[in-house]
Design an enzyme around this catalytic site. Structure first.
Site, PDB file in Angstrom:
ATOM      1  N   HIS A  92      -7.181  -2.019   2.443  1.00 15.57           N
ATOM      2  CA  HIS A  92      -5.834  -1.896   1.883  1.00 15.57           C
ATOM      3  C   HIS A  92      -5.247  -0.494   2.030  1.00 15.57           C
ATOM      4  O   HIS A  92      -4.036  -0.318   2.066  1.00 15.57           O
ATOM      5  CB  HIS A  92      -5.822  -2.303   0.401  1.00 15.57           C
ATOM      6  CG  HIS A  92      -6.451  -1.297  -0.511  1.00 15.57           C
ATOM      7  ND1 HIS A  92      -7.815  -1.130  -0.613  1.00 15.57           N
ATOM      8  CD2 HIS A  92      -5.907  -0.394  -1.364  1.00 15.57           C
ATOM      9  CE1 HIS A  92      -8.091  -0.186  -1.492  1.00 15.57           C
ATOM     10  NE2 HIS A  92      -6.953   0.289  -1.960  1.00 15.57           N
ATOM     11  N   ASP A  93      -6.106   0.527   2.140  1.00 14.35           N
ATOM     12  CA  ASP A  93      -5.614   1.902   2.237  1.00 14.35           C
ATOM     13  C   ASP A  93      -5.721   2.479   3.646  1.00 14.35           C
ATOM     14  O   ASP A  93      -5.674   3.702   3.815  1.00 14.35           O
ATOM     15  CB  ASP A  93      -6.393   2.806   1.280  1.00 14.35           C
ATOM     16  CG  ASP A  93      -5.750   2.894  -0.101  1.00 14.35           C
ATOM     17  OD1 ASP A  93      -4.560   2.543  -0.223  1.00 14.35           O
ATOM     18  OD2 ASP A  93      -6.438   3.316  -1.048  1.00 14.35           O
ATOM     19  N   LYS A 125      -3.455   5.281   4.685  1.00 18.37           N
ATOM     20  CA  LYS A 125      -3.616   6.659   4.210  1.00 18.37           C
ATOM     21  C   LYS A 125      -4.204   7.571   5.284  1.00 18.37           C
ATOM     22  O   LYS A 125      -4.157   8.800   5.131  1.00 18.37           O
ATOM     23  CB  LYS A 125      -4.487   6.683   2.952  1.00 18.37           C
ATOM     24  CG  LYS A 125      -3.732   6.238   1.703  1.00 18.37           C
ATOM     25  CD  LYS A 125      -4.536   6.449   0.436  1.00 18.37           C
ATOM     26  CE  LYS A 125      -3.705   6.079  -0.787  1.00 18.37           C
ATOM     27  NZ  LYS A 125      -4.481   6.222  -2.044  1.00 18.37           N
ATOM     28  N   HIS A 161       2.376   4.996   3.146  1.00 21.48           N
ATOM     29  CA  HIS A 161       1.055   4.524   3.591  1.00 21.48           C
ATOM     30  C   HIS A 161       0.944   3.006   3.503  1.00 21.48           C
ATOM     31  O   HIS A 161       0.216   2.387   4.276  1.00 21.48           O
ATOM     32  CB  HIS A 161      -0.070   5.190   2.779  1.00 21.48           C
ATOM     33  CG  HIS A 161      -0.393   4.522   1.485  1.00 21.48           C
ATOM     34  ND1 HIS A 161       0.221   4.854   0.290  1.00 21.48           N
ATOM     35  CD2 HIS A 161      -1.272   3.529   1.164  1.00 21.48           C
ATOM     36  CE1 HIS A 161      -0.269   4.109  -0.685  1.00 21.48           C
ATOM     37  NE2 HIS A 161      -1.174   3.302  -0.179  1.00 21.48           N
ATOM     38  N   HIS A 209      -0.163  -3.797  -2.308  1.00 19.60           N
ATOM     39  CA  HIS A 209      -0.957  -3.535  -3.517  1.00 19.60           C
ATOM     40  C   HIS A 209      -0.273  -2.587  -4.497  1.00 19.60           C
ATOM     41  O   HIS A 209      -0.751  -2.419  -5.620  1.00 19.60           O
ATOM     42  CB  HIS A 209      -2.353  -3.018  -3.146  1.00 19.60           C
ATOM     43  CG  HIS A 209      -2.355  -1.737  -2.374  1.00 19.60           C
ATOM     44  ND1 HIS A 209      -2.127  -1.696  -1.014  1.00 19.60           N
ATOM     45  CD2 HIS A 209      -2.582  -0.464  -2.758  1.00 19.60           C
ATOM     46  CE1 HIS A 209      -2.202  -0.442  -0.605  1.00 19.60           C
ATOM     47  NE2 HIS A 209      -2.473   0.327  -1.639  1.00 19.60           N
ATOM     48  N   HIS A 210       0.839  -1.961  -4.088  1.00 18.85           N
ATOM     49  CA  HIS A 210       1.603  -1.130  -5.019  1.00 18.85           C
ATOM     50  C   HIS A 210       2.884  -1.821  -5.491  1.00 18.85           C
ATOM     51  O   HIS A 210       3.718  -1.183  -6.144  1.00 18.85           O
ATOM     52  CB  HIS A 210       1.948   0.217  -4.377  1.00 18.85           C
ATOM     53  CG  HIS A 210       0.767   1.124  -4.233  1.00 18.85           C
ATOM     54  ND1 HIS A 210       0.101   1.665  -5.307  1.00 18.85           N
ATOM     55  CD2 HIS A 210       0.117   1.567  -3.128  1.00 18.85           C
ATOM     56  CE1 HIS A 210      -0.897   2.417  -4.878  1.00 18.85           C
ATOM     57  NE2 HIS A 210      -0.920   2.354  -3.560  1.00 18.85           N
ATOM     58  N   ASP A 259      -7.613  -2.303  -7.245  1.00 20.03           N
ATOM     59  CA  ASP A 259      -7.309  -0.940  -6.799  1.00 20.03           C
ATOM     60  C   ASP A 259      -7.029  -0.017  -7.981  1.00 20.03           C
ATOM     61  O   ASP A 259      -7.570   1.094  -8.068  1.00 20.03           O
ATOM     62  CB  ASP A 259      -6.106  -0.984  -5.861  1.00 20.03           C
ATOM     63  CG  ASP A 259      -5.686   0.397  -5.376  1.00 20.03           C
ATOM     64  OD1 ASP A 259      -6.564   1.164  -4.946  1.00 20.03           O
ATOM     65  OD2 ASP A 259      -4.478   0.702  -5.431  1.00 20.03           O
TER      66      ASP A 259
END
Length: 466
Positions: free
Chosen positions: A329-330, A333, A358, A382-383, A411
């Site tokens: 998921h990241d 970044k 990101h 996810h944010h 997360d």
């Protein structure tokens, strides 16, 4: 190479379905490696095309060409592991520093001039003076350690990806130079693996090509012949790239297909369930290595997400697929500087814009990968929040899938219970209090309740648990 034969494959529904070519998976993931090096998208693919074109022109065997292919494509596997230290040592954007440094020709005077002019340009004078003094005193050892960290880590991940010892050795020796001036071992001449020599030359050629065109690339390779590069390989490069059509191919949107066609008889390798998990684990480790504050984060989020998915009744195949998306998921970044990721204070408006981006980068990278494309938006969301106040798209409860809700809870819980540059890890109950407060507004209240139940049963533990 220990790959599954082409007679079986896995899809998200757990049945035999579309095959998952290893070349497709790694080619797509190479765009994530380009991000962490600050290189234009497709750098690793272009470098691999250059290296394999030379290998074919030299008459190397199919097996050796395949080693060159993957060694060059995956050459930057370890590069995220030194990003935080570069940002801290040179007080600058690690991605921009890496990108610009690749255009320095390696002569000591030019290296020193670059380092001094780029160290702490925006830092207070006292910090800049201290950083420069440290580099003057320890610069040679600092450089060796940075390269060794990257090369050793990259070789280890190549082994995790089952690419074989020849590829791992090539990545380990990527920064060795023909004249012995390279690092970390100071190898020279024929002692440097041939795949390493080809990969380094191809990397430099693409950097200069993208910066200033074909003639700049050819001039740089010619200039470094006998110093960085094997003179025979430099001559081969000049011969292979003398035709304008070669350079046109590097900007062809079908470049990846061209590259794979070089080795089509040996590219019929497909990922089975176990190998797909190994690939996910490996790139989760690449992501987490970007910052000292995220060690193990991707793996833990994957585990928490899979556990929550089981508790809400998802079938096993779907849970595995979700866990892989959660672990990645990241990935976006990798495109964010560590001056932002590891900043101990509040981000300013411009930094926050970059940080928020990101999520879109995650969607872009995963969207390239056939087996993950259906999870690209889910992982990248996810944010987002149930009340529509999240980012990047402002989605709300009406269009947030259960999979996204699960990843979001996983997360946030892991982030709260782990150290961050701006605060220490929170005690469990304080973290759960925050999750409870966000239930219904940002987070799915039922999932937060399931998380608490899983913690009480011992199936989920916070990252700071003793």
């Amino acid at each position: 190479m220990q790959w599954q034969n082409a007679n079986t494959a896995f899809d998200a529904k757990g049945a035999n379905g579309p095959l998952i070519p290893v070349c497709e998976l790694l080619g797509s993931f190479s765009f994530a490696l380009d991000m962490t090096e600050g290189q234009p998208p497709g750098h690793s693919l272009r470098a691999a095309y250059i290296a394999v074109s030379m290998a074919r022109a030299m008459g190397l065997s199919d097996a050796d060409c395949l080693t060159v292919h993957y060694a060059t494509l995956m050459k930057d596997l370890g590069c995220s592991s030194n990003a935080a230290r570069i940002a801290a040592l040179y007080l600058t954007d690690d991605r921009q520093f890496k990108q610009d440094y690749k255009l320095v020709d390696g002569r000591i005077a030019n290296v020193l001039a670059f380092v001094f002019s780029n160290t702490g340009r925006d830092a207070p004078l006292g910090r800049r003076v201290s950083a420069v003094a440290n580099i003057l005193k320890n610069g040679v050892e600092i450089s060796r350690q940075l390269i060794e960290t990257r090369c050793v880590r990259g070789a280890d991940i190549a082994r995790q990806l089952r690419l074989g010892e020849d590829v791992a050795d090539a990545i380990l020796s990527l920064d060795e130079h023909w004249d012995g001036s390279g690092k970390p071992q100071g190898l020279a001449g024929q002692a440097i693996p041939l795949a390493s020599r080809l990969a380094l030359l191809a990397q430099v050629a693409d950097v200069w090509f993208m910066a200033d065109g074909p003639e700049a690339a050819r001039a740089e390779i010619a200039k470094q012949a006998g110093r960085w590069f094997d003179p025979a390989l430099a001559q081969c490069f000049l011969s292979v790239t003398g035709d304008f059509g070669f350079w046109a191919a590097l900007t062809d949107p079908f470049l990846e297909a061209r590259l794979n066609a070089f080795n089509e008889r040996h590219m019929a390798a497909f990922a089975d369930e176990g190998y797909l998990s190994d690939i996910t684990d490996a790139f989760g480790a690449v992501i987490d290595a970007k910052s000292p504050y995220t060690a193990g984060h991707s793996n833990r989020v994957g585990h928490i997400a899979e556990t929550l998915a089981e508790r809400v009744g998802m079938d096993e195949a779907h849970r595995r697929h979700l866990a892989r998306a959660a672990m990645l998921h990241d990935v976006g970044k990798l495109g964010v500087s560590n001056t932002i990721l590891d900043k101990p204070g509040k981000l300013d408006d411009s930094e926050w814009v970059i940080m928020r981006d990101h999520a879109a980068r995650t969607a872009e990278i995963l969207g390239r990968i056939g087996v993950f494309s259906d999870m690209a938006l889910i992982a990248a969301s996810h944010h987002e929040r149930l009340d529509g106040r999240g980012y990047p798209l402002g989605l709300n409860a009406s269009n947030l899938a259960m999979e996204t809700r699960i990843i979001s809870v996983a997360d946030i819980f892991d982030a709260l219970t782990a150290d961050r540059p701006y605060r220490a890890a929170m005690p469990l109950e304080k973290a759960m209090g925050i999750l409870d407060a966000e239930s219904g507004g940002a987070l799915d209240a039922d999932l937060v309740a399931e998380l608490r139940n899983a913690i009480e049963s011992g199936t989920i533990k916070p990252s700071n648990a003793v």
